[in-house]
Scaffold this motif. Structure first.
Motif, mmCIF file in Angstrom:
data_model
loop_
_atom_site.group_PDB
_atom_site.id
_atom_site.type_symbol
_atom_site.label_atom_id
_atom_site.label_comp_id
_atom_site.label_asym_id
_atom_site.label_seq_id
_atom_site.Cartn_x
_atom_site.Cartn_y
_atom_site.Cartn_z
ATOM 1 N N ALA A 99 10.554 6.427 -7.983
ATOM 2 C CA ALA A 99 9.653 6.357 -9.135
ATOM 3 C C ALA A 99 8.431 7.261 -8.977
ATOM 4 N N ILE A 100 8.059 7.582 -7.741
ATOM 5 C CA ILE A 100 6.913 8.476 -7.534
ATOM 6 C C ILE A 100 7.376 9.901 -7.181
ATOM 7 N N GLU A 123 0.808 -1.221 0.000
ATOM 8 C CA GLU A 123 0.000 0.000 0.000
ATOM 9 C C GLU A 123 0.845 1.276 0.000
ATOM 10 N N LEU A 124 2.150 1.133 0.114
ATOM 11 C CA LEU A 124 3.016 2.297 0.304
ATOM 12 C C LEU A 124 2.906 3.325 -0.814
ATOM 13 N N LYS A 159 1.168 8.614 -2.766
ATOM 14 C CA LYS A 159 0.663 9.380 -3.904
ATOM 15 C C LYS A 159 -0.480 10.301 -3.484
ATOM 16 N N GLU A 160 -1.148 9.970 -2.401
ATOM 17 C CA GLU A 160 -2.243 10.810 -1.897
ATOM 18 C C GLU A 160 -1.722 12.056 -1.172
ATOM 19 N N PHE A 217 6.638 13.052 2.965
ATOM 20 C CA PHE A 217 7.725 13.215 3.937
ATOM 21 C C PHE A 217 7.874 11.860 4.619
ATOM 22 N N VAL A 218 9.015 11.206 4.380
ATOM 23 C CA VAL A 218 9.201 9.815 4.795
ATOM 24 C C VAL A 218 10.472 9.676 5.629
#
Length: 195
Positions: free
Chosen positions: A118-119, A36-37, A42-43, A48-49
């Protein structure tokens, strides 16, 4: 009445009691499925990770998650193996952070970093070998901060997958900071720049 008495009366015994009750919250961790990451991030307008590459001590892990929550981190990523598990100690030290911050336990950190790239997420790793320091690096926009394990730091492959490396400038005799302290320093510099 002294200013200390005024301050004590301003905050009152109830505030102290409420603060002590928040410390030591157990609850349940907000564990999310690895699959689900990407959709989860993307939402987010500007993800910020925090990636913790093998933090071993549950107190450090709990403190890192607590700080991540305080800094507004969207997701904490930890490896399924070779790292401290989410225990009661982690939950207690996180003071509710682990119950209110999405935590993704992943099989392969390096592969997950590629998915983040990639995102559109830039990945900043922390390393003593870095030529750029935290304060001269551009940390705005979608970003993931990678913190290594106590003692060894990031694994080689994790380091290679970073877009850039940064270091915390040290002014005294000690060569480095505890991972949970370093995490706080780095996360809040990101918050300052993004603010």
């Amino acid at each position: 009445m002294s200013r200390f008495q005024k301050r004590g009366s301003r905050f009152g015994a109830d505030d102290n009691e409420s603060r002590s009750n928040r410390h030591g919250q157990a609850g349940r961790p907000l564990l999310m499925n690895e699959n689900e990451l990407e959709a989860f991030l993307k939402e987010k307008k500007s993800p910020f990770v925090l990636i913790l590459d093998g933090v071993q001590d549950p107190h450090n892990l709990g403190a890192c998650i607590r700080t991540a929550n305080g800094a507004g981190v969207d997701a904490v990523i930890i490896p399924k193996d070779n790292a401290a598990p989410i225990t009661d100690t982690v939950m207690s030290v996180s003071c509710g952070g682990a119950s209110n911050t999405a935590i993704f336990k992943v099989v392969n950190i390096a592969r997950t970093m590629e998915k983040l790239k990639a995102i559109g997420v830039w990945i900043a790793g922390t390393s003593d070998k870095a030529e750029k320091d935290l304060y001269s690096s551009d940390l705005k926009g979608p970003i993931a901060l990678v913190m290594g394990s106590e003692g060894k730091g990031m694994r080689r492959l994790t380091e290679e997958k970073c877009d850039f490396l940064l270091t915390i400038p040290m002014q005294g005799a000690v060569p480095c900071l505890n991972v949970s302290v370093a995490t706080g320093v780095c996360l809040y510099e990101i918050v300052r720049q993004r603010g």
